[in-house]
Motif scaffolding. Structure first.
Motif, PDB file in Angstrom:
ATOM      1  N   GLN A  66       0.840  -1.198   0.000  1.00  0.00           N
ATOM      2  CA  GLN A  66       0.000   0.000   0.000  1.00  0.00           C
ATOM      3  C   GLN A  66       0.867   1.236   0.000  1.00  0.00           C
ATOM      4  OE1 GLN A  66      -2.246   0.639   3.574  1.00  0.00           O
ATOM      5  NE2 GLN A  66      -3.957   1.575   2.482  1.00  0.00           N
ATOM      6  N   ALA A  72      -1.066   6.670   1.701  1.00  0.00           N
ATOM      7  CA  ALA A  72      -2.420   6.197   1.954  1.00  0.00           C
ATOM      8  C   ALA A  72      -2.496   5.529   3.317  1.00  0.00           C
ATOM      9  CB  ALA A  72      -2.840   5.220   0.861  1.00  0.00           C
ATOM     10  N   GLY A 121      -7.305  10.859   7.084  1.00  0.00           N
ATOM     11  CA  GLY A 121      -8.699  10.570   6.780  1.00  0.00           C
ATOM     12  C   GLY A 121      -9.672  11.596   7.309  1.00  0.00           C
ATOM     13  N   LYS A 149      -8.371   6.872  -1.600  1.00  0.00           N
ATOM     14  CA  LYS A 149      -9.597   7.163  -0.856  1.00  0.00           C
ATOM     15  C   LYS A 149      -9.353   7.376   0.633  1.00  0.00           C
ATOM     16  CE  LYS A 149     -11.028   2.330  -0.159  1.00  0.00           C
ATOM     17  NZ  LYS A 149     -12.110   1.348  -0.420  1.00  0.00           N
ATOM     18  N   ASN A 150      -8.229   6.913   1.139  1.00  0.00           N
ATOM     19  CA  ASN A 150      -7.889   7.137   2.548  1.00  0.00           C
ATOM     20  C   ASN A 150      -6.791   8.176   2.721  1.00  0.00           C
ATOM     21  OD1 ASN A 150      -9.713   5.146   3.543  1.00  0.00           O
ATOM     22  ND2 ASN A 150      -8.262   3.558   2.916  1.00  0.00           N
ATOM     23  N   ASN A 151      -6.510   8.903   1.671  1.00  0.00           N
ATOM     24  CA  ASN A 151      -5.425   9.885   1.709  1.00  0.00           C
ATOM     25  C   ASN A 151      -5.993  11.259   1.380  1.00  0.00           C
ATOM     26  OD1 ASN A 151      -3.152  11.429   1.485  1.00  0.00           O
ATOM     27  ND2 ASN A 151      -2.382  10.414  -0.353  1.00  0.00           N
ATOM     28  N   ASP A 152      -6.313  12.043   2.405  1.00  0.00           N
ATOM     29  CA  ASP A 152      -6.950  13.331   2.141  1.00  0.00           C
ATOM     30  C   ASP A 152      -5.966  14.437   1.780  1.00  0.00           C
ATOM     31  OD1 ASP A 152      -5.846  13.990   4.581  1.00  0.00           O
ATOM     32  OD2 ASP A 152      -7.746  14.197   5.628  1.00  0.00           O
ATOM     33  N   HIS A 161     -15.104   6.249  -3.979  1.00  0.00           N
ATOM     34  CA  HIS A 161     -14.527   7.309  -3.146  1.00  0.00           C
ATOM     35  C   HIS A 161     -15.507   8.490  -3.127  1.00  0.00           C
ATOM     36  CE1 HIS A 161     -11.922  10.122  -1.328  1.00  0.00           C
ATOM     37  NE2 HIS A 161     -10.908  10.149  -2.186  1.00  0.00           N
TER      38      HIS A 161
END
Length: 564
Positions: free
Chosen positions: A24, A28, A33, A186-189, A240
């Motif tokens: 991963q 991320a 988040g 999607k988990n990395n803002d 997402h």
């Protein structure tokens, strides 16, 4: 010789990690988040409903055959990045190519050009690793990112191709690559938005062919950008739902809203004058009759035109009265003849906020249209300021190597900076045109878009500005306090946080940077060398670097020294 050997060892380590296809992204994995944005009316707001203003710049290179920020050729790219944050740029639009995203989605990692002679910490990184390393540093500096598919193929002139499909890159692959990106980030803002396709436009020449040109209607034509953008956005948002979707316009649009010509001529001598023209990506007239419909995800949509001055192309609105008009009248002319009906109506009528994805241009030199170009820049600058919170923007560009616009980096007059090598910061362009459009508080501090991380050294966080800092984000590991004892001869031993070289409570590529600098004898200050000896052999060497890399990519979950 020793440094060369170390760099080669690091390269071998990175290549060995390529065999691991399911690791991963470090960014991320460490994303905090939840700091996402959405649309309310004509504003973009944070998770608390507070208005934000995206005021940034473009930085290209991952869309090119070099697959890296091109300024890495000329400078310490991290030094440039830190200066970008210090100058108040709170979001960077990063062009990339579909074929590169698609390769990553298949576990293939094309190389980036080696610029380790300027950037020792980048030695051996492939394009995927380098991109994520850049994201991690943007995160560290409080800068958010918009990923922009600039072209179908990694090609320095790829943006001239009018459509999102080309050769092996089909519409299906275009969509598949974007859905992969949605899953990946999607988990990395740090990555707050996706600009689906840069500047859809028509084929070259006066004779336009619908089969080769981007159109906008409700048809099933392969070249209907409105259809493809809508379908791609919906596929992304199912994966997402928090990401902002930026949809650009096209170039030509029929005056009667009907695309009933397979071919049409735009020649001033032989054309029929049945179509409105504008900049590539800047024509959003079709939104009136054919708006993008994202259903339950509509609050993630932002329309995104592009706009430039006469040096890029001498449009009709830069002729006639504009030439002698004062600044106020010049702005009125541009609004009446271009901005209002092509895209400004979208925010004026409450349809959506706008992101002016590209604007900018030459501010120095001997071009015959230079003064008109600066008049244009003053007009668009003032129009952006007048529409704060509804009209967001990313200036083109940071790079030194944009032939028809120049950049915020220059070799001419400007301010030198550490790590810049032969580059300087273009003070005139920045001070007169970009700086006035950046988001600042009443004290003049730049406002970032991260709830907790301040923007560079001269800014504050979004949470600090609104009083909404997130208390649930992880904090650096506190130093263990010794427990009082009746036996003073026994000194409590504090646990060693192996691998966490910068003592921020996380083990990631920033620690790898510090370790690589130790190996290259750059001697970063403030590093506890005990934390770097990951195998406990009493020596800090490339074996420790290999272990750190394997830990970051999830190959191992603890270091050998912790077992001793």
């Amino acid at each position: 010789m020793k440094k060369i050997t170390i760099i080669l060892m690091i390269l071998v380590m990175c290549v060995s990690l390529l065999a691991i296809h399911n690791f991963q992204s470090p960014v991320a994995a460490s994303g905090d988040g939840g700091n996402w944005f959405h649309v309310e009316g004509t504003n973009i707001v944070d998770k608390h409903g507070n208005k934000v203003w995206l005021t940034g710049a473009n930085w290209f290179g991952f869309n090119c055959r070099e697959r890296m920020f091109l300024d890495s050729y000329h400078s310490d790219v991290l030094a440039v990045m830190e200066m970008v944050a210090d100058k108040g740029i709170n979001v960077v639009r990063v062009p990339i190519a579909t074929d590169l995203l698609y390769a990553w989605s298949k576990g293939e990692y094309p190389p980036s050009v080696d610029t380790s002679y300027n950037n020792a910490t980048l030695a051996g990184l492939n394009s995927y690793e380098l991109f994520n390393y850049m994201l991690e540093n943007f995160k560290r500096l409080g800068i958010k990112v918009i990923i922009d598919v600039h072209s179908a193929e990694t090609d320095n002139q790829g943006h001239t191709h009018p459509l999102w499909f080309k050769g092996k890159i089909t519409e299906e692959i275009f969509k598949e690559a974007w859905v992969w990106a949605a899953k990946e980030f999607k988990n990395n803002d740090t990555v707050i938005g996706f600009d689906l396709k840069n500047e859809p436009h028509t084929n070259a020449g006066d004779l336009k062919r619908i089969s080769e040109s981007a159109i906008w209607d409700d048809s099933d034509r392969p070249t209907n950008w409105k259809r493809v953008a809508e379908e791609t956005a919906l596929a992304i948002l199912e994966v997402h739902p928090n990401v902002l979707i930026f949809v650009e316009g096209i170039e030509m649009y029929p005056k009667d809203d009907i695309w009933d010509d397979e071919e049409f001529n735009t020649s001033p001598w032989f054309g029929t004058n049945d179509y409105y023209g504008n900049w590539w990506g800047g024509n959003l007239r079709g939104v009136r009759k054919y708006p993008i419909n994202l259903g339950k995800h509509q609050k993630q949509l932002v329309y995104s035109p592009h706009d430039y001055g006469p040096i890029v192309y001498e449009q009709t609105w830069f002729q006639g009265e504009f030439i002698t008009a004062d600044d106020e009248r010049a702005k009125e002319i541009l609004y009446e003849e271009c901005w209002r009906d092509n895209w400004a109506f979208i925010m004026e009528e409450g349809i959506s906020p706008l992101l002016l994805g590209e604007w900018g241009g030459m501010t120095e030199g001997n071009h015959k249209l230079l003064e008109l170009n600066k008049k244009y820049l003053r007009a668009i600058r003032d129009y952006i300021i007048e529409n704060k919170y509804e009209l967001h923007h990313t200036f083109w560009c940071i790079n030194i190597d944009s032939a028809d616009t120049g950049g915020l980096l220059t070799r001419d007059e400007g301010t030198e900076f550490p790590g810049g090598r032969d580059l300087k910061w273009n003070d005139y362009k920045y001070d007169n045109f970009l700086y006035p459009t950046l988001w600042k508080n009443e004290e003049g501090k730049f406002i970032g878009l991260d709830q907790n991380v301040p923007l560079g050294r001269n800014g504050i966080s979004l949470g600090e500005y609104y009083g909404t800092k997130d208390p649930n984000l992880p904090s650096p590991t506190p130093t263990t306090s010794p427990t009082p004892t009746q036996e003073p001869t026994q000194t409590p031993i504090e646990p060693i946080s192996y691998g966490d070289l910068n003592d921020d409570g996380e083990i990631n590529s920033l620690d790898a940077v510090l370790l690589s600098r130790i190996l290259l004898e750059m001697s970063p200050s403030g590093v506890d060398m005990k934390r770097a000896d990951l195998n406990g052999d009493g020596v800090v060497d490339t074996m420790d670097y290999v272990l750190l890399g394997r830990y970051i990519f999830g190959v191992i979950t603890e270091f050998p020294v912790s077992k001793n």
